[in-house]
Write an enzyme that holds these catalytic residues in place. Structure first.
Site: not given
Ligand SMILES: *[C@@H]1O[C@H](CO)[C@@H](O)[C@H](O)[C@H]1NC(C)=O
Ligand SMILES: *[C@@H]1O[C@H](CO)[C@@H](O)[C@H](O)[C@H]1NC(C)=O
Length: 319
Positions: A135, A246, A248
């Site tokens: 990001c 993202h 994660e």
């Protein structure tokens, strides 16, 4: 390299390929099974977070790296260049996380630039050192490589999207070895969570020679405002990687109000990318000379705070 055997027949590509093969292929057989990935902290700006510390790392990024068999070293933003050089010689890769820092004037940008330059120099000298930007981290990589902030409004806030893969995706290192089914799912199912107002337009990317020379464009997406933005990039000659989305969150964030993909394919994507990056780190032979110093510097001596009642994260490390 697979990429090279495809493109090597083209004269113009010959130079890039042989050069890439040299950088990327080095140390191939040397493996460091105790990698440490450094994560730069982010400055706290949110009022509700201020009571806990001045910088932070959401625990999801830490878990993401740990899940693939690496340890994490948090890196504060207030150290001297000499101290960062010292840290660089001990860690095996760097993760630049998301957040809301200025891409040119913040401490996050300043420290990232120090590590970026150290990583460029090291890789050029055959000292393999991977860097991943997620990001804001990816946006920062484009600023560091081009020397300019070329971002425009490319709104994709709280939305999960499939990726529009380019041809390069199919010979990329990031997605190398991905099952065919996952590559298909990646293009059809909303497996990537986006949380950004700004992005780098494909057009701006293609018009910038430095970015075009440095990165392969691996995927693109459309923002809610119709802007086609770059969503995944990979260094051609350097082990540098960037995602506007993202990975994660797919396994480690659960806020009901946020569009975090948690399907089996989303989880698989997140796992494989974490494994990919940590494997890149295993090719770095940097290390702590003193196990006592190592023990003090790693994330284990910090305790994350429950943050589910004042942020979109369940747990945050504060520093
Ligand atoms: C995917 O990218 C291609 C090439 O840039 C573009 O023509 C196409 O419209 C994009 N498709 C989607 C679904 O974003
Ligand atoms: C959040 O929850 C923790 C643990 O229950 C509590 O100590 C803390 O005061 C809460 N914070 C807010 C802002 O409600």
């Amino acid at each position: 390299m697979r990429l090279c055997s495809f493109l090597g027949v083209l004269f113009v590509w010959g130079y890039f390929c042989s050069h890439e093969a040299k950088l990327i292929g080095r140390n191939q057989n040397i493996v460091n099974d105790r990698p440490v990935i450094g994560i730069l902290t982010q400055i706290v700006s949110d009022a509700a977070m201020k009571q806990y510390g001045s910088t932070y790392i959401p625990a999801s990024y830490v878990k993401y790296i740990e899940s693939a068999g690496s340890r994490v070293m948090p890196i504060k933003l207030t150290l001297t260049t000499a101290q960062y050089e010292n840290i660089f010689s001990r860690i095996n890769g760097l993760l630049l996380i998301g957040g809301a820092s200025d891409l040119e004037t913040s401490d996050f940008a300043r420290v990232s630039k120090i590590f970026y330059q150290l990583a460029l120099k090291a890789n050029e000298a055959g000292d393999y050192f991977p860097v991943w930007g997620t990001c804001l981290g990816m946006q920062l990589l484009t600023v560091l490589v081009s020397g300019h902030n070329l971002l425009t409004r490319a709104t994709a806030v709280n939305v999960a999207l499939p990726l529009n893969l380019t041809q390069a995706a199919f010979s990329s290192r990031m997605f190398d070895g991905f099952p065919k089914e996952l590559m298909k799912a990646l293009q059809r199912e909303p497996l990537t969570g986006h949380f950004h107002h700004y992005g780098l337009a494909v057009k701006a990317f293609k018009q910038n020679k430095d970015l075009m020379d440095f990165f392969s464009l691996v995927s693109t997406n459309f923002g809610e405002n119709g802007v086609n933005f770059i969503s995944t990039i990979e260094g051609k000659q350097f082990p540098f990687y960037g995602v506007q989305w993202h990975p994660e969150v797919n396994r480690f964030q659960w806020d009901h109000t946020l569009s975090f993909p948690h399907s089996p394919h989303a989880v698989q994507l997140s796992s494989l990318l974490a494994q990919f990056f940590v494997n890149e780190g295993r090719r770095s032979l940097h290390k702590f000379d003193d196990p006592k110093e190592e023990a003090l510097k790693l994330i284990y001596s910090y305790t994350p705070v429950f943050a589910g009642n004042f942020s979109g994260y369940e747990q945050i490390y504060f520093f």
